[in-house]
Design a protein around this motif. Sequence first.
Motif, mmCIF file in Angstrom:
data_model
loop_
_atom_site.group_PDB
_atom_site.id
_atom_site.type_symbol
_atom_site.label_atom_id
_atom_site.label_comp_id
_atom_site.label_asym_id
_atom_site.label_seq_id
_atom_site.Cartn_x
_atom_site.Cartn_y
_atom_site.Cartn_z
ATOM 1 N N UNK A 211 24.703 55.326 -16.049
ATOM 2 C CA UNK A 211 23.670 56.037 -16.695
ATOM 3 C C UNK A 211 22.213 55.947 -16.214
ATOM 4 N N UNK A 212 22.113 55.353 -15.106
ATOM 5 C CA UNK A 212 21.241 55.151 -14.438
ATOM 6 C C UNK A 212 20.897 56.765 -13.216
ATOM 7 N N UNK A 213 22.257 56.823 -12.863
ATOM 8 C CA UNK A 213 21.989 56.752 -11.339
ATOM 9 C C UNK A 213 22.208 58.508 -11.957
ATOM 10 N N UNK A 214 23.828 58.072 -12.957
ATOM 11 C CA UNK A 214 23.489 59.776 -13.634
ATOM 12 C C UNK A 214 22.583 60.621 -14.456
ATOM 13 N N UNK A 215 21.580 59.941 -14.983
ATOM 14 C CA UNK A 215 21.137 60.903 -15.948
ATOM 15 C C UNK A 215 19.680 60.285 -15.253
ATOM 16 N N UNK A 216 19.250 59.291 -15.063
ATOM 17 C CA UNK A 216 17.616 58.770 -14.976
ATOM 18 C C UNK A 216 16.911 58.910 -13.950
ATOM 19 N N UNK A 217 16.475 60.165 -13.943
ATOM 20 C CA UNK A 217 15.589 60.345 -12.662
ATOM 21 C C UNK A 217 14.602 61.080 -12.925
ATOM 22 N N UNK A 218 14.803 61.963 -14.350
ATOM 23 C CA UNK A 218 13.512 62.181 -15.283
ATOM 24 C C UNK A 218 12.345 61.756 -14.420
ATOM 25 N N UNK A 219 11.950 60.635 -14.283
ATOM 26 C CA UNK A 219 10.883 59.693 -13.883
ATOM 27 C C UNK A 219 10.499 60.555 -12.585
ATOM 28 N N UNK A 220 11.018 61.527 -11.727
ATOM 29 C CA UNK A 220 10.286 62.557 -10.781
ATOM 30 C C UNK A 220 9.630 62.896 -10.958
ATOM 31 N N UNK B 189 -4.272 48.007 -0.334
ATOM 32 C CA UNK B 189 -3.283 49.666 -0.659
ATOM 33 C C UNK B 189 -1.959 49.490 -1.471
ATOM 34 N N UNK B 190 -1.784 50.107 -2.307
ATOM 35 C CA UNK B 190 -0.739 50.116 -3.074
ATOM 36 C C UNK B 190 0.005 51.683 -2.949
ATOM 37 N N UNK B 191 1.255 51.465 -2.549
ATOM 38 C CA UNK B 191 1.459 52.721 -2.263
ATOM 39 C C UNK B 191 3.091 53.544 -2.758
ATOM 40 N N UNK B 192 2.491 54.060 -3.932
ATOM 41 C CA UNK B 192 3.862 54.067 -4.903
ATOM 42 C C UNK B 192 3.911 55.127 -5.791
ATOM 43 N N UNK B 193 4.780 55.299 -6.601
ATOM 44 C CA UNK B 193 4.584 56.599 -7.694
ATOM 45 C C UNK B 193 3.849 56.327 -8.783
ATOM 46 N N UNK B 194 3.789 55.389 -9.450
ATOM 47 C CA UNK B 194 2.988 55.113 -10.456
ATOM 48 C C UNK B 194 1.831 54.343 -10.056
ATOM 49 N N UNK B 195 0.654 54.453 -11.099
ATOM 50 C CA UNK B 195 -0.213 53.464 -10.842
ATOM 51 C C UNK B 195 0.433 52.212 -11.411
ATOM 52 N N UNK B 196 1.178 50.966 -10.663
ATOM 53 C CA UNK B 196 1.897 50.073 -11.408
ATOM 54 C C UNK B 196 0.961 48.865 -11.762
ATOM 55 N N UNK B 197 2.040 47.906 -11.669
ATOM 56 C CA UNK B 197 0.313 46.885 -12.046
ATOM 57 C C UNK B 197 -0.309 46.042 -10.646
ATOM 58 N N UNK B 198 0.442 45.726 -9.760
ATOM 59 C CA UNK B 198 -0.431 45.431 -8.543
ATOM 60 C C UNK B 198 -1.777 46.122 -8.434
ATOM 61 N N UNK B 199 -1.670 47.990 -8.916
ATOM 62 C CA UNK B 199 -2.339 48.941 -8.559
ATOM 63 C C UNK B 199 -4.147 48.313 -9.102
ATOM 64 N N UNK B 200 -3.382 47.339 -10.459
ATOM 65 C CA UNK B 200 -4.860 47.315 -11.033
ATOM 66 C C UNK B 200 -5.811 46.456 -10.226
ATOM 67 N N UNK B 201 -5.553 45.864 -9.003
ATOM 68 C CA UNK B 201 -6.056 44.753 -8.305
ATOM 69 C C UNK B 201 -6.398 46.294 -6.454
ATOM 70 N N UNK B 202 -5.889 46.976 -6.450
ATOM 71 C CA UNK B 202 -6.407 47.993 -5.325
ATOM 72 C C UNK B 202 -7.145 48.733 -5.438
#
Length: 968
Positions: free
Chosen positions: A298-307, A683-696
């Motif tokens: 289900x992940x590889x087939x359909x869960x690409x919408x996060x892009x 420095x956080x290099x990611x797609x989203x403001x993840x939890x680590x980015x709270x301290x970036x």
Amino acid sequence: MKDFIIPDDRDMGTPAREGAPVTLTIDGFDVTVPEGTSVMRAAAEAGISVPKLCATDSVEAFGSCRLCVVEIEGRRGTPSSCTTPVAPGMVVHTGSSKVRKIRRGVMELYISDHPLDCLTCSANGDCELQDMAGAVGLRDVRYTAPEGAPLDNHFEARDTSGENHRYLPKDESNPYFTYDPSKCIVCSRCVRACEEVQGTFALTIEGRGFDSRVSAGNIFDDFLSSDCVSCGACVQACPTATLQEKSVIELGTPERSVVTTCAYCGVGCSFKAEMQGDTLVRMVPWKNGKANRGHSCVKGRFAYGYAHHQDRILNPMIRDRITDPWREVSWDEALSFAATRLRALQEKHGQKSIGVITSSRCTNEETYLVQKLTRAVFMNNNTDTCARVCHSPTGYGLGQTFGTSAGTQDFDSVEKTDVVIVIGANPTDGHPVFASRLKKRLRAGAKLIVIDPRRIDLVKSAHVEAAHHLPLRPGTNVAVVTALAHVIVTEKLYDEEFIRTRCDWDEFQAYAEFVADPRHSPEATEELTRVPAADLRAAARLFATGGNGAIYYGLGVTEHSQGSTTVMGIANLAMLTGNIGRPGVGVNPLRGQNNVQGSCDMGSFPHELPGYRHVKLPEVRKIFEDAWGVTIDPEPGLRIPNMLDAAVDGTFKGLYCQGEDILQSDPDTKHVAAGLAAMECVIVHDLFLNETANYAHVFLPGSTFLEKDGTFTNAERRINRVRKVMAPLNGYADWEITQMLANAMLKGSGGANWTYTHPSQIMDEIAATTPSFAGVTYGMLDEKGSVQWPCNEDHPDGTPLMHVDEFMRGKGRFIVTEYVATDEKTGPRFPLLLTTGRVLSQYNVGAQTRRTANSVWHGEDVLEIHPHDAENRGLNEGDWVKLASRSGETALRAHVTERVAPGVVYTTFHHPDTQANVVTTDFSDWATNCPEYKVTAVQVSASNGPSEWQEDYAAQAEMARRILPAAE
């Protein structure tokens, strides 16, 4: 660079066979195919297309549609070509007037009960029924309604007499595809795909004759509430619009495709990204993918919408303090801000005051550049990766015993196995495509031994049942594995010839004396492990005597204080029984993320350069010093826990973290937060403001796997190409961003700029410096599809099976595996043991999957607790409970289940609202520092909702994610 040409992926009608060559004649052409091949496939091999509807080469022949009939000289009637095997000298006619007439009649019957809305149908242009109607020359349908009565059918909601009782409305319950019964031709391809390919058995055909229809479960079930796992096999198999992706309904039929590799788990499935212009319409598993063989989850087939999710950050951002709101800036300003801060920190606190964390989600090329950044630009070895946090004991344990830090087999090997041990892994949830292949082999007669505290699906599910389930107490892996070896040695079930030939005999004798000690017997260890001695003895005998034996393991082995010891114990078992060096056997770590293997290969550890070579070795450093034009520090750097400790102590000040969320994924969340808060440039290099980015202080927006070129290396050491499907929405691929940061750091320092223009150049540098990758080029990968390392002069086509004639280290090494209890112990305050894992629909910290419709299956983390433990605490299903340990506490809802044993509780870590790792400890593997996620002493009690810490954390996260409007 030469364009990749997609190899022939025609549907050949029936599966390929292996066997002696057989020659027959089809329509005047001689054809030679393996024995057992169907006439239909033989015709397809000769370029002759036989019409078909119920046949497809991903499932066994069924012979129900009768569209593929042929004439065979010397035989009566018109047999179906899909179910008729070839025979020597057979003469087949596929296009006689007789079979043409039969096919038109069959197609006429199909069309008489099918809506003729082709122009507005979502499958228009991609419909096999439509294609076959044209292929057989159908031009008219003679069947009409009788006078004064309607024509019996399934596709009209109402007819002249009122409501049509045969009509069923479209089922749109599944978030990714629809089921339209009115367009179903009852070919059973979906049912057979669910059974044979996926192995879930969620679908069936209910009714008989004209009343037959596909059903997902019982009368009250729809596709969402059924056992369907949304792998997409049924959708892919469907020849009409009966089962159709919602994305195709919305966007239209794809017009081109790009072959790439999935960016979820370590299976490394190949997909065709099917496009309409620059819009991704759907992901379809590629049948020539050697890891997945045309299947998906289900992940590889359909869960690409996060892009394209609204949460995705597309512009760089900076701020002076973590209490400030974010400010969007240009790339130049963000990189200059980051480089200036990092240089200032090194000037003030020393060269080793900053470091990097590489990502197991990024490509090999990107990971290689990040570790190069710290060694050639920061001039230290402060590099670590989440791969150490999950599978570093694999590298150490297999390196010590076999001489190489990776699994021994390819995934195809499971088709030749007779006995499988699955220990500390849950393949149906964590590696579902491999699990489907494993279940298929089990249904064919292979035996299964599951060693796991939980009753995972493989213990018993549809048409699969483990021969033995050893529900060990968490933390006692070494004792169980050593007890298995005790039985094999004391009952003389070991393979003496293999051991004498392939292993060090003196070391074996010392090891045999150790395991033969009565204190290692199943009876002596039963009280400790809670595994019944009789069951353990039976399992050991089965593995030693049952034929080809394969061991597959996961994080339930490695994420322990004795993770490395357990891996060595597993290697001992394989060598004891001679299960190394041929198909169907081996030691196989199931990697958690898509490029865990690759991030290790690329030198992400602080003590190793690419290719697992220690940084202290001058001859190894010279290779990279010559390539990079710098002097490399011979001293190993800091691991993540050391970085955090040093940050709290005030000596580690800056971090570049690419594609990793250590605040959610690493143990002891409070300590991680304290370390990050003490740094002056994160420095956080990611797609989203993840939890680590709270301290970036700097956020560099990343690119998805759809927006880049590169390679991933999966759990079987397979190097797969990742190909750009669309332009990066953030403007740059991740490797380009790392290069820009490096050049910003080098500006004014006199260092030579990095000048890569394509990831293929990075791979060329990897090949030039890393022996196991020496023969790898993009051209070679495009030609072969993929290759398994080592790939070099000695192995120009790669190495599907390792240690065939001898171990990489020469002689296999038996190592004594003494059980040492973890320091994390239960007691009156914390009487239960917590272990953690993942579920099918979510992935790792959930940053991607939580931003897709997958959350419909798993919207929150829950705590699995045995009915006995729940009753003792007055807890019911769905109650809020407090989960407390010596490290911290959190609150979540209870799920009362017998999947876990009394005294054991289980949860996942996909949702930051729960922050399950706030309760895990900082205990770790003795050899690699891999955290002990799988054993935490806890107490569970009733709660009124989220804990005070969770509320404080949520408030801090909300404040940390403020973004100033662009005008400000």
